[in-house]
Design a protein around this motif. Sequence first.
Motif, PDB file in Angstrom:
ATOM      1  N   ALA A 114       0.856  -1.193   0.000  1.00 36.37           N
ATOM      2  CA  ALA A 114       0.000   0.000   0.000  1.00 36.37           C
ATOM      3  C   ALA A 114       0.888   1.238   0.000  1.00 36.37           C
ATOM      4  O   ALA A 114       1.963   1.228   0.606  1.00 36.37           O
ATOM      5  CB  ALA A 114      -0.908   0.005   1.227  1.00 36.37           C
ATOM      6  N   SER A 115       0.428   2.287  -0.653  1.00 37.57           N
ATOM      7  CA  SER A 115       1.225   3.516  -0.681  1.00 37.57           C
ATOM      8  C   SER A 115       1.058   4.335   0.586  1.00 37.57           C
ATOM      9  O   SER A 115       1.942   5.109   0.952  1.00 37.57           O
ATOM     10  CB  SER A 115       0.832   4.375  -1.891  1.00 37.57           C
ATOM     11  OG  SER A 115      -0.486   4.882  -1.729  1.00 37.57           O
ATOM     12  N   THR A 116      -0.077   4.146   1.271  1.00 38.40           N
ATOM     13  CA  THR A 116      -0.403   4.994   2.418  1.00 38.40           C
ATOM     14  C   THR A 116      -1.122   4.186   3.485  1.00 38.40           C
ATOM     15  O   THR A 116      -1.951   3.336   3.171  1.00 38.40           O
ATOM     16  CB  THR A 116      -1.323   6.163   1.970  1.00 38.40           C
ATOM     17  OG1 THR A 116      -0.707   6.843   0.873  1.00 38.40           O
ATOM     18  CG2 THR A 116      -1.579   7.142   3.098  1.00 38.40           C
ATOM     19  N   LEU A 117      -0.810   4.488   4.731  1.00 37.62           N
ATOM     20  CA  LEU A 117      -1.521   3.938   5.877  1.00 37.62           C
ATOM     21  C   LEU A 117      -2.198   5.100   6.587  1.00 37.62           C
ATOM     22  O   LEU A 117      -1.638   6.202   6.647  1.00 37.62           O
ATOM     23  CB  LEU A 117      -0.555   3.253   6.841  1.00 37.62           C
ATOM     24  CG  LEU A 117       0.337   2.166   6.257  1.00 37.62           C
ATOM     25  CD1 LEU A 117       1.299   1.642   7.319  1.00 37.62           C
ATOM     26  CD2 LEU A 117      -0.498   1.037   5.679  1.00 37.62           C
ATOM     27  N   ALA A 118      -3.377   4.869   7.125  1.00 35.37           N
ATOM     28  CA  ALA A 118      -4.109   5.921   7.825  1.00 35.37           C
ATOM     29  C   ALA A 118      -4.598   5.405   9.169  1.00 35.37           C
ATOM     30  O   ALA A 118      -4.983   4.234   9.301  1.00 35.37           O
ATOM     31  CB  ALA A 118      -5.300   6.383   6.986  1.00 35.37           C
ATOM     32  N   ILE A 119      -4.557   6.286  10.145  1.00 41.16           N
ATOM     33  CA  ILE A 119      -5.041   5.967  11.484  1.00 41.16           C
ATOM     34  C   ILE A 119      -5.747   7.210  11.993  1.00 41.16           C
ATOM     35  O   ILE A 119      -5.404   8.329  11.585  1.00 41.16           O
ATOM     36  CB  ILE A 119      -3.866   5.488  12.368  1.00 41.16           C
ATOM     37  CG1 ILE A 119      -4.352   4.680  13.548  1.00 41.16           C
ATOM     38  CG2 ILE A 119      -2.946   6.626  12.763  1.00 41.16           C
ATOM     39  CD1 ILE A 119      -3.280   3.781  14.153  1.00 41.16           C
ATOM     40  N   ASP A 120      -6.751   7.041  12.846  1.00 40.45           N
ATOM     41  CA  ASP A 120      -7.603   8.180  13.200  1.00 40.45           C
ATOM     42  C   ASP A 120      -7.941   8.241  14.692  1.00 40.45           C
ATOM     43  O   ASP A 120      -9.069   8.023  15.094  1.00 40.45           O
ATOM     44  CB  ASP A 120      -8.878   8.151  12.359  1.00 40.45           C
ATOM     45  CG  ASP A 120      -9.668   6.859  12.503  1.00 40.45           C
ATOM     46  OD1 ASP A 120      -9.216   5.924  13.195  1.00 40.45           O
ATOM     47  OD2 ASP A 120     -10.767   6.787  11.916  1.00 40.45           O
ATOM     48  N   PRO A 121      -6.976   8.608  15.517  1.00 41.53           N
ATOM     49  CA  PRO A 121      -7.254   8.699  16.953  1.00 41.53           C
ATOM     50  C   PRO A 121      -8.167   9.876  17.281  1.00 41.53           C
ATOM     51  O   PRO A 121      -8.263  10.843  16.515  1.00 41.53           O
ATOM     52  CB  PRO A 121      -5.871   8.919  17.561  1.00 41.53           C
ATOM     53  CG  PRO A 121      -5.125   9.653  16.485  1.00 41.53           C
ATOM     54  CD  PRO A 121      -5.609   9.025  15.199  1.00 41.53           C
ATOM     55  N   ALA A 122      -8.808   9.776  18.430  1.00 37.67           N
ATOM     56  CA  ALA A 122      -9.521  10.936  18.961  1.00 37.67           C
ATOM     57  C   ALA A 122      -8.470  12.025  19.210  1.00 37.67           C
ATOM     58  O   ALA A 122      -7.365  11.717  19.681  1.00 37.67           O
ATOM     59  CB  ALA A 122     -10.232  10.577  20.264  1.00 37.67           C
ATOM     60  N   PRO A 123      -8.761  13.262  18.878  1.00 37.91           N
ATOM     61  CA  PRO A 123      -7.752  14.323  19.016  1.00 37.91           C
ATOM     62  C   PRO A 123      -7.167  14.453  20.420  1.00 37.91           C
ATOM     63  O   PRO A 123      -5.996  14.795  20.572  1.00 37.91           O
ATOM     64  CB  PRO A 123      -8.509  15.592  18.624  1.00 37.91           C
ATOM     65  CG  PRO A 123      -9.633  15.118  17.762  1.00 37.91           C
ATOM     66  CD  PRO A 123     -10.007  13.763  18.299  1.00 37.91           C
TER      67      PRO A 123
END
Length: 158
Positions: A114-123
């Motif tokens: 994959a070219s990109t990994l994404a993760i989305d924590p609470a700010p």
Amino acid sequence: MADYSFRPVVAADLPMLAEWLRQPLVAEWWPGPDRQIALMGEDMENPVMHQVIACRDGIDLGYAQYYPANHWPAPHFTDLPEDTLAIDVFGGPQGQGHGGAWLRALGDLLLADASTLAIDPAPHNLRAVRAYEKAGFQGDAIRPDAEGQPVRVMTRRR
């Protein structure tokens, strides 16, 4: 650097994962352990979802699931490349202090395809943000997720 390995989650892991989900540091961000375990069990049958246990020296340290970022509604990921993988993680009791390192090792493996990994924590989940930064993730854009909750979008690129 420590050597980490990753093994697929199997049904026999679900009781251990339920215990981890009940730990206060995890339960704060992954509420409803019974519901979460039910979802994990369902996801074991879904070919789009990949679930792994991070290990070191035979000790289970943490859980990760990864999947195509745009497979489910995720408006906060819509501007990312089509091959982006989204990752969700939590640590087990023996994994404290290892999260950034094993997530970096997992990211190294995933970026081969994959070219990109994404993760989305609470700010405001600063402990997670620091671990993700140690794993090579960057980004401070705050966007609403599919439920309208604010998340910090962090990415790691090949």
